[in-house]
Design a protein around this motif. Structure first.
Motif, PDB file in Angstrom:
ATOM      1  N   ALA A   1      -5.838  11.527   5.932  1.00 44.41           N
ATOM      2  CA  ALA A   1      -6.407  11.252   7.221  1.00 44.41           C
ATOM      3  C   ALA A   1      -7.494   9.845   6.987  1.00 44.41           C
ATOM      4  CB  ALA A   1      -7.293  12.284   7.995  1.00 44.41           C
ATOM      5  N   VAL A   2      -8.309  10.253   5.946  1.00 47.36           N
ATOM      6  CA  VAL A   2      -9.419   9.315   5.747  1.00 47.36           C
ATOM      7  C   VAL A   2      -9.049   7.983   4.789  1.00 47.36           C
ATOM      8  CG1 VAL A   2     -11.341   8.714   4.023  1.00 47.36           C
ATOM      9  CG2 VAL A   2     -11.320  10.960   5.281  1.00 47.36           C
ATOM     10  N   VAL A   3      -7.912   7.973   4.177  1.00 48.49           N
ATOM     11  CA  VAL A   3      -7.017   6.926   3.854  1.00 48.49           C
ATOM     12  C   VAL A   3      -6.643   6.100   4.849  1.00 48.49           C
ATOM     13  CG1 VAL A   3      -4.925   5.976   2.491  1.00 48.49           C
ATOM     14  CG2 VAL A   3      -6.673   7.607   1.597  1.00 48.49           C
ATOM     15  N   ARG A   4      -5.825   6.932   5.948  1.00 46.48           N
ATOM     16  CA  ARG A   4      -5.167   6.297   7.080  1.00 46.48           C
ATOM     17  C   ARG A   4      -6.178   5.384   7.769  1.00 46.48           C
ATOM     18  NH1 ARG A   4      -2.382  10.324   7.828  1.00 46.48           N
ATOM     19  NH2 ARG A   4      -3.630  11.391   9.432  1.00 46.48           N
ATOM     20  N   LEU A   5      -7.381   5.984   8.192  1.00 46.70           N
ATOM     21  CA  LEU A   5      -8.202   5.407   9.113  1.00 46.70           C
ATOM     22  C   LEU A   5      -8.948   4.016   8.492  1.00 46.70           C
ATOM     23  CD1 LEU A   5     -11.510   6.234   8.878  1.00 46.70           C
ATOM     24  CD2 LEU A   5     -10.744   8.336   9.335  1.00 46.70           C
TER      25      LEU A   5
ATOM     26  N   SER B   1      -8.764   0.417   9.589  1.00 47.63           N
ATOM     27  CA  SER B   1     -10.219  -0.182   9.844  1.00 47.63           C
ATOM     28  C   SER B   1     -10.451  -1.453   8.940  1.00 47.63           C
ATOM     29  CB  SER B   1     -11.416   0.740   9.357  1.00 47.63           C
ATOM     30  OG  SER B   1     -12.669   0.204   9.574  1.00 47.63           O
ATOM     31  N   TRP B   2     -10.003  -1.547   7.908  1.00 49.00           N
ATOM     32  CA  TRP B   2     -10.221  -2.729   7.110  1.00 49.00           C
ATOM     33  C   TRP B   2      -9.039  -3.736   7.312  1.00 49.00           C
ATOM     34  CZ3 TRP B   2     -11.380   1.142   2.682  1.00 49.00           C
ATOM     35  CH2 TRP B   2     -12.805   1.824   2.867  1.00 49.00           C
ATOM     36  N   GLU B   3      -8.046  -3.334   8.065  1.00 51.41           N
ATOM     37  CA  GLU B   3      -6.932  -4.662   8.122  1.00 51.41           C
ATOM     38  C   GLU B   3      -7.466  -5.897   8.431  1.00 51.41           C
ATOM     39  OE1 GLU B   3      -2.453  -5.248   9.544  1.00 51.41           O
ATOM     40  OE2 GLU B   3      -3.611  -3.469  10.182  1.00 51.41           O
ATOM     41  N   PRO B   4      -8.372  -6.080   9.618  1.00 56.34           N
ATOM     42  CA  PRO B   4      -8.953  -7.341   9.904  1.00 56.34           C
ATOM     43  C   PRO B   4      -9.831  -7.631   8.990  1.00 56.34           C
ATOM     44  CG  PRO B   4      -9.997  -5.526  11.350  1.00 56.34           C
ATOM     45  CD  PRO B   4      -8.662  -5.034  10.574  1.00 56.34           C
ATOM     46  N   VAL B   5     -10.624  -7.014   8.143  1.00 58.82           N
ATOM     47  CA  VAL B   5     -11.489  -7.489   7.078  1.00 58.82           C
ATOM     48  C   VAL B   5     -10.610  -7.968   6.169  1.00 58.82           C
ATOM     49  CG1 VAL B   5     -12.898  -6.665   5.080  1.00 58.82           C
ATOM     50  CG2 VAL B   5     -13.211  -5.532   7.601  1.00 58.82           C
TER      51      VAL B   5
ATOM     52  N   HIS C   1      -5.741  -9.611  -4.675  1.00 58.57           N
ATOM     53  CA  HIS C   1      -5.569  -8.450  -4.015  1.00 58.57           C
ATOM     54  C   HIS C   1      -3.905  -8.755  -3.532  1.00 58.57           C
ATOM     55  CE1 HIS C   1      -9.502  -7.429  -3.032  1.00 58.57           C
ATOM     56  NE2 HIS C   1      -9.613  -8.951  -2.352  1.00 58.57           N
ATOM     57  N   PRO C   2      -2.976  -8.626  -4.583  1.00 56.40           N
ATOM     58  CA  PRO C   2      -1.538  -8.667  -4.527  1.00 56.40           C
ATOM     59  C   PRO C   2      -1.081  -7.797  -3.513  1.00 56.40           C
ATOM     60  CG  PRO C   2      -2.086  -7.655  -6.847  1.00 56.40           C
ATOM     61  CD  PRO C   2      -3.649  -8.248  -6.076  1.00 56.40           C
ATOM     62  N   ASP C   3      -1.628  -6.336  -3.247  1.00 54.68           N
ATOM     63  CA  ASP C   3      -1.389  -5.552  -2.246  1.00 54.68           C
ATOM     64  C   ASP C   3      -2.703  -4.817  -1.910  1.00 54.68           C
ATOM     65  OD1 ASP C   3      -0.446  -3.333  -0.753  1.00 54.68           O
ATOM     66  OD2 ASP C   3       1.547  -3.318  -1.975  1.00 54.68           O
ATOM     67  N   TRP C   4      -3.319  -5.198  -0.994  1.00 53.04           N
ATOM     68  CA  TRP C   4      -4.597  -4.799  -0.676  1.00 53.04           C
ATOM     69  C   TRP C   4      -4.570  -3.431  -0.244  1.00 53.04           C
ATOM     70  CZ3 TRP C   4      -6.239  -2.839   3.888  1.00 53.04           C
ATOM     71  CH2 TRP C   4      -5.442  -3.315   5.100  1.00 53.04           C
ATOM     72  N   ARG C   5      -3.606  -3.012   0.393  1.00 45.86           N
ATOM     73  CA  ARG C   5      -3.440  -1.597   1.192  1.00 45.86           C
ATOM     74  C   ARG C   5      -3.481  -0.610  -0.334  1.00 45.86           C
ATOM     75  NH1 ARG C   5      -0.765  -5.037   4.412  1.00 45.86           N
ATOM     76  NH2 ARG C   5      -1.264  -4.691   6.618  1.00 45.86           N
TER      77      ARG C   5
ATOM     78  N   ALA D   1      -6.422   3.310  -3.113  1.00 43.78           N
ATOM     79  CA  ALA D   1      -6.570   3.950  -4.508  1.00 43.78           C
ATOM     80  C   ALA D   1      -8.203   3.923  -4.750  1.00 43.78           C
ATOM     81  CB  ALA D   1      -6.135   3.253  -5.840  1.00 43.78           C
ATOM     82  N   ALA D   2      -8.878   2.880  -4.025  1.00 40.61           N
ATOM     83  CA  ALA D   2     -10.293   2.931  -4.172  1.00 40.61           C
ATOM     84  C   ALA D   2     -10.986   4.257  -3.345  1.00 40.61           C
ATOM     85  CB  ALA D   2     -10.807   1.567  -3.711  1.00 40.61           C
ATOM     86  N   VAL D   3     -10.420   4.458  -2.015  1.00 42.07           N
ATOM     87  CA  VAL D   3     -10.957   5.455  -1.301  1.00 42.07           C
ATOM     88  C   VAL D   3     -10.410   6.869  -1.818  1.00 42.07           C
ATOM     89  CG1 VAL D   3     -10.501   6.558   0.843  1.00 42.07           C
ATOM     90  CG2 VAL D   3     -10.690   4.348   0.988  1.00 42.07           C
ATOM     91  N   GLU D   4      -9.591   7.059  -2.564  1.00 40.14           N
ATOM     92  CA  GLU D   4      -9.270   8.231  -3.025  1.00 40.14           C
ATOM     93  C   GLU D   4     -10.096   8.625  -4.192  1.00 40.14           C
ATOM     94  OE1 GLU D   4      -4.616   8.561  -1.953  1.00 40.14           O
ATOM     95  OE2 GLU D   4      -5.099   7.873  -3.992  1.00 40.14           O
ATOM     96  N   ALA D   5     -10.396   7.461  -5.063  1.00 43.58           N
ATOM     97  CA  ALA D   5     -11.122   7.488  -6.214  1.00 43.58           C
ATOM     98  C   ALA D   5     -12.738   7.787  -5.764  1.00 43.58           C
ATOM     99  CB  ALA D   5     -11.215   6.247  -7.164  1.00 43.58           C
TER     100      ALA D   5
END
Length: 332
Positions: free
Chosen positions: A187-191, A195-199, A216-220, A225-229
């Motif tokens: 849920a945290v990754v999804r939100l 949230s960061w798509e417009p960023v 950022h070849p694939d920012w998602r 990975a950054a959120v999970e880590a």
């Protein structure tokens, strides 16, 4: 003026430290002016000793390539390059150039030498930064002369020990906050991605497609990975905001007992729940937690581009002081 660039040797250390202290004194004077003596003193109780230790540590760091510039027998510049071979990003920092040599082309030679080291290491993007203050205009001009793209950044600071609000906004629906659990990850990754798509769209506009896609070849994928880590890192505290049992925001922060400084690493609120004060309250809850843990100052960094405007407004509403950082990127 004839300048020679070469790699650093151990005998250069004291001259490099002396040069670094002279070159960076205006930068720290600017920071003190912006932050005020109290907050500056908490963050930099003895900046000269810290700068000395940074150079000493760099000389023993095998991930860094240090190099110096000489005019005659005098050492007039020092800088370091670090290459991330996985992401193919080269960083240049610890840059110090004698003030009398800025107008004689030494800065250009320093940049050329550093960028060539990155090219030889097959880096795709070069990255360097400086304080966005008039005192750093000469170094900023040196960076701009390379044709690099400016990405403004905002770093916020706040002195702790005052009374901070820890309640939630009273406007309905009333959210609640709790500690992050492993089951919250999806849920945290999804939100966060929502949230960061417009960023990231804003970053693309500022940097242009070539540099953005190299970074950022694939920012998602990168952000997931950054959120999970971040949420799994030992010592990181994470709070999750909920409305009617739905996770709508989170904040992650770390505490550094040695420096008595806390740092907000991530903050995100689902777009459907933005503009309700949830981001501000998460920030204030993080600051309150830092304060209870004995931290004396807080640090938060965010972008200076249009996409980060809501984040900047949040941190300013929390009473933080902004320091502008000019970050440059160059395709190699």
């Amino acid at each position: 003026m004839v300048s020679t660039m070469r790699q650093f040797v151990q005998d250069d250390q004291e001259a490099a430290i002396s040069l670094s202290l002279r070159a960076h004194e205006p930068e720290f004077a600017s920071l003190e002016q912006i932050l005020g003596p109290e907050l500056f003193g908490r963050l930099h109780p003895d900046w000269r000793t810290s700068e000395r230790k940074a150079i000493e540590a760099a000389t023993g760091d095998h991930a860094l390539t240090l190099f110096v510039g000489e005019v005659g027998d005098a050492l007039e510049s020092v800088a370091a390059v670090e290459c991330d071979h996985d992401r193919r990003i080269g960083w240049m920092g610890l840059t110090a150039i004698d003030a009398d040599c800025h107008d004689h082309g030494l800065g250009t030679l320093v940049m050329e030498f550093g960028l060539n080291l990155m090219k030889e290491a097959e880096m795709a993007v070069a990255y360097f930064q400086t304080l966005g203050h008039p005192a750093q205009a000469p170094l900023r001009g040196t960076y701009e002369a390379t044709g690099a793209t400016l990405m403004p950044t905002a770093r916020y600071f706040k002195a702790l020990e005052g009374e901070l609000k820890t309640g939630w906004p009273s406007a309905p629906p009333t959210p609640s906050a709790r500690a992050y659990q492993r089951e919250d990850q999806a849920a945290v990754v999804r939100l966060s991605l929502r949230s960061w798509e417009p960023v990231f769209a804003s970053l693309h506009d500022v940097l242009g497609s070539e540099i953005f896609l190299r970074l950022h070849p694939d920012w998602r994928v990168d952000q997931q990975a950054a959120v999970e880590a971040t949420c799994a890192t030992a010592g990181t505290e994470v709070l999750v905001a909920e409305v009617d049992g739905v996770s709508v925001g989170f904040v992650a922060f770390m505490l550094d007992g040695a420096s008595e400084t806390g740092e907000v690493e991530m903050l995100a609120v689902d777009p459907d729940y933005q503009r309700r004060g949830i981001g501000l309250t998460l920030t204030e809850l993080a600051l309150a937690s830092m304060e209870r843990a004995g931290m004396r100052a807080a640090v938060i960094e965010t972008g200076g581009d249009p996409g980060h405007a809501p984040a900047r407004a949040t941190y300013e509403a929390a009473g933080c002081t902004r320091v502008s950082i000019d970050r440059f990127f160059k395709a190699l």
